[in-house]
Enzyme design. Sequence first.
Site, mmCIF file in Angstrom:
data_model
loop_
_atom_site.group_PDB
_atom_site.id
_atom_site.type_symbol
_atom_site.label_atom_id
_atom_site.label_comp_id
_atom_site.label_asym_id
_atom_site.label_seq_id
_atom_site.Cartn_x
_atom_site.Cartn_y
_atom_site.Cartn_z
ATOM 1 N N ARG A 244 0.816 -1.233 0.000
ATOM 2 C CA ARG A 244 0.000 0.000 0.000
ATOM 3 C C ARG A 244 0.844 1.275 0.000
ATOM 4 O O ARG A 244 0.427 2.310 0.525
ATOM 5 C CB ARG A 244 -0.982 0.044 1.182
ATOM 6 C CG ARG A 244 -2.088 -0.984 1.056
ATOM 7 C CD ARG A 244 -3.244 -0.661 1.984
ATOM 8 N NE ARG A 244 -4.144 -1.802 2.065
ATOM 9 C CZ ARG A 244 -5.147 -2.041 1.214
ATOM 10 N NH1 ARG A 244 -5.410 -1.192 0.254
ATOM 11 N NH2 ARG A 244 -5.902 -3.122 1.343
ATOM 12 N N ARG B 254 -2.987 6.346 0.877
ATOM 13 C CA ARG B 254 -3.473 7.560 1.524
ATOM 14 C C ARG B 254 -2.486 8.230 2.469
ATOM 15 O O ARG B 254 -2.678 9.391 2.825
ATOM 16 C CB ARG B 254 -4.778 7.244 2.280
ATOM 17 C CG ARG B 254 -5.984 7.211 1.360
ATOM 18 C CD ARG B 254 -7.256 7.065 2.167
ATOM 19 N NE ARG B 254 -7.436 5.700 2.627
ATOM 20 C CZ ARG B 254 -8.257 5.342 3.620
ATOM 21 N NH1 ARG B 254 -8.950 6.260 4.270
ATOM 22 N NH2 ARG B 254 -8.391 4.070 3.960
ATOM 23 N N ARG C 251 -6.373 10.948 -6.013
ATOM 24 C CA ARG C 251 -7.565 10.179 -5.652
ATOM 25 C C ARG C 251 -8.804 11.086 -5.648
ATOM 26 O O ARG C 251 -9.881 10.690 -6.121
ATOM 27 C CB ARG C 251 -7.333 9.549 -4.281
ATOM 28 C CG ARG C 251 -8.508 8.974 -3.560
ATOM 29 C CD ARG C 251 -8.962 7.666 -4.136
ATOM 30 N NE ARG C 251 -10.032 7.110 -3.293
ATOM 31 C CZ ARG C 251 -11.245 7.634 -3.192
ATOM 32 N NH1 ARG C 251 -11.570 8.723 -3.870
ATOM 33 N NH2 ARG C 251 -12.150 7.068 -2.406
ATOM 34 N N ASP D 59 -6.492 -3.343 -7.916
ATOM 35 C CA ASP D 59 -7.219 -3.979 -6.819
ATOM 36 C C ASP D 59 -7.349 -5.459 -7.153
ATOM 37 O O ASP D 59 -7.569 -5.821 -8.317
ATOM 38 C CB ASP D 59 -8.610 -3.337 -6.701
ATOM 39 C CG ASP D 59 -9.383 -3.835 -5.483
ATOM 40 O OD1 ASP D 59 -8.846 -4.669 -4.728
ATOM 41 O OD2 ASP D 59 -10.525 -3.394 -5.293
ATOM 42 N N TYR E 66 -14.405 -13.374 -1.389
ATOM 43 C CA TYR E 66 -15.238 -12.227 -1.750
ATOM 44 C C TYR E 66 -16.383 -12.629 -2.670
ATOM 45 O O TYR E 66 -17.493 -12.110 -2.566
ATOM 46 C CB TYR E 66 -14.386 -11.125 -2.398
ATOM 47 C CG TYR E 66 -13.539 -10.390 -1.389
ATOM 48 C CD1 TYR E 66 -14.108 -9.446 -0.535
ATOM 49 C CD2 TYR E 66 -12.181 -10.651 -1.267
ATOM 50 C CE1 TYR E 66 -13.344 -8.776 0.408
ATOM 51 C CE2 TYR E 66 -11.404 -9.985 -0.319
ATOM 52 C CZ TYR E 66 -11.989 -9.052 0.508
ATOM 53 O OH TYR E 66 -11.224 -8.405 1.450
#
Lengths: 363, 363
Positions: free
Chosen positions: B26, B30, B39, B76, B153
Amino acid sequence: MTLQNDLLLRVARGEKVERPPVWLMRQAGRFLSEYREVRAKAGSFKNLIAHPEMAAEVTIQPVDLIGVDAAIIFSDILVLPEAIGLNYEMIEKKGPFFPETVRTLSDLDRLHPIEDASNLDDTLEAIRIVKRELNGRVPLIGFAGAPWTIFCYMTEGQGSKTFSVARSRLYQDPEFSHTLMSMITESTIHYLKQQIAAGADIIQVFDSWAGVLGRDLYEVYAIPYLEQICDAITDVPVIVFSKGAFHSIDLIGQLDCQVIGLDWLIEPQAVPMLAPGKAFQGNLDPAALYADFELIEAQTLHMLDQFPPGRHIANLGHGIYPDLPREAVQLFVNTVKNFTYGPYELQEEDDLYQEGGLQFGEA
Amino acid sequence: MTLQNDLLLRVARGEKVERPPVWLMRQAGRFLSEYREVRAKAGSFKNLIAHPEMAAEVTIQPVDLIGVDAAIIFSDILVLPEAIGLNYEMIEKKGPFFPETVRTLSDLDRLHPIEDASNLDDTLEAIRIVKRELNGRVPLIGFAGAPWTIFCYMTEGQGSKTFSVARSRLYQDPEFSHTLMSMITESTIHYLKQQIAAGADIIQVFDSWAGVLGRDLYEVYAIPYLEQICDAITDVPVIVFSKGAFHSIDLIGQLDCQVIGLDWLIEPQAVPMLAPGKAFQGNLDPAALYADFELIEAQTLHMLDQFPPGRHIANLGHGIYPDLPREAVQLFVNTVKNFTYGPYELQEEDDLYQEGGLQFGEA
């Protein structure tokens, strides 16, 4: 009062038993329609805890309906933070939420001694009612959260996959962390002693979030406080269930507890070597109860074979999922109750060390 | 094109290096204000992936801004299920949500071959742009989710602490489970080969939810599909990161992968013995970067000492938390980059077995 069925306590005390006792985490829960009825009457999860008659009713249900070998008092680990000053809400389909959290030393001024807490009286009263109504049929398990898990909720304020806020406190502010952990520990000991005075026959400490800490932090921030609790509880046996703490079984094995709970990720064979002299509780994958009946039975028997005779309390490796078929849960319980140990010798601690603790399934 | 900094690939190939390479899971994220700006321009996480120019920009940011030794393409793992027929939404502060799931064999009729997928083109185009703009400065990592994690998922439909629906499928319907796992695997291989053709220099497979399965199920439902992927990817090295799979390191060690990612719960010392011949990636607790600078540096150096020289890619044990201070992340990276191995011998596989893999920190 003499218990009619004291299998659970005999295993915890290291005495011989003819078969493993069985109970299930979250056995007083949504998989039972009878529970859902009482829960609906109460209106909310917290209301159910706050009404001792109803809490007692759902506590006894699985003994009557499923035939488990122990009851566990219906309550919540989060009554403890509430009792020292942090209220929480239980949000449907989301879990607990604390409007206020504590994250610095000065925040701790908001907490008060547990002696002022009245919310615990409901659970203590429920224990007294259960003991009366069980009338010695099976033992009653009291419980509390482990200090680290309570710390997680008090700092993070809600459930989390990583509890990164809680973990950040350990790295950033050891003084705050140890102070809060001590306050939680002291309150927990006080509360557990009250539960024992009210009638709890054995105590389980749930470290539900052990699995977000590595061994280094677990050794510094969790084990010493678990140790204080185990040392303080001398009248009844203690079960320590640290979910996810695969890396610290040997440290838990050094605590003055009688039983170690295991989650479904841990393979039972390796454990007796790491924790000589202890009994073990667990550890079927709760999801295994979604299988067909033949597979459920086979897996339950496989689990029973993996633990040393006389040192095992059969349980799932985590709480029952609410949508598990009741028939599957019943089959699990019946399979354990129909199992019989052949003649066996209880292993001495030294034997376990020397022979690798591998005398399983020889009965 | 010859890479100017090929430390990462040299470790993956078993060649000597003067220091461990470092990147962060990551790292395009952020914690960087520059990321948050792009973003915001994109409007949403999925839009950012769908705009190759912007995805390329955030992919390169940590190389320029933090000085990491590799870029990882911004995308992703859930673009894969979308590419075979299950769309998802990314809900702010909640995570992914699949309006439709697959839970039975007949549900699988709704899926289509990955050849029809156009949503992957965005990520493949982003890879081409990144390769051009990096211009050989550092290697580019491509990635996909592991079949079990994608299965989680696609069946559960959203994140979960237990993925009990996904696990229930394994117990209830092995035929469905193996069929879906095979479909995911085949598509993943196809997708990864496209990433390599577009320019990815190395592949990481993320098994983010390995940790909800015990060894028995992991061996039957995860390892064989990871094996198919590792066997199919022959042109570039493969990193397998199975978060929480402490019980299966030896099984992962038998895969034809070059690097094994470790989470922060695993203690590095024991691992080389279980997976001889592999390099390892990880594994500082991301929460350790909340500490003060002195402690961050000490812990980073401690981590470096625990891995065998030349067989370590420095990283965190999980993704960077969004609120980690940029200075802390920078300090972690700088500490690794300032570290130098002394003279050392690369260990042969047999030595590791015979001597217990404990030749650490001797340099």
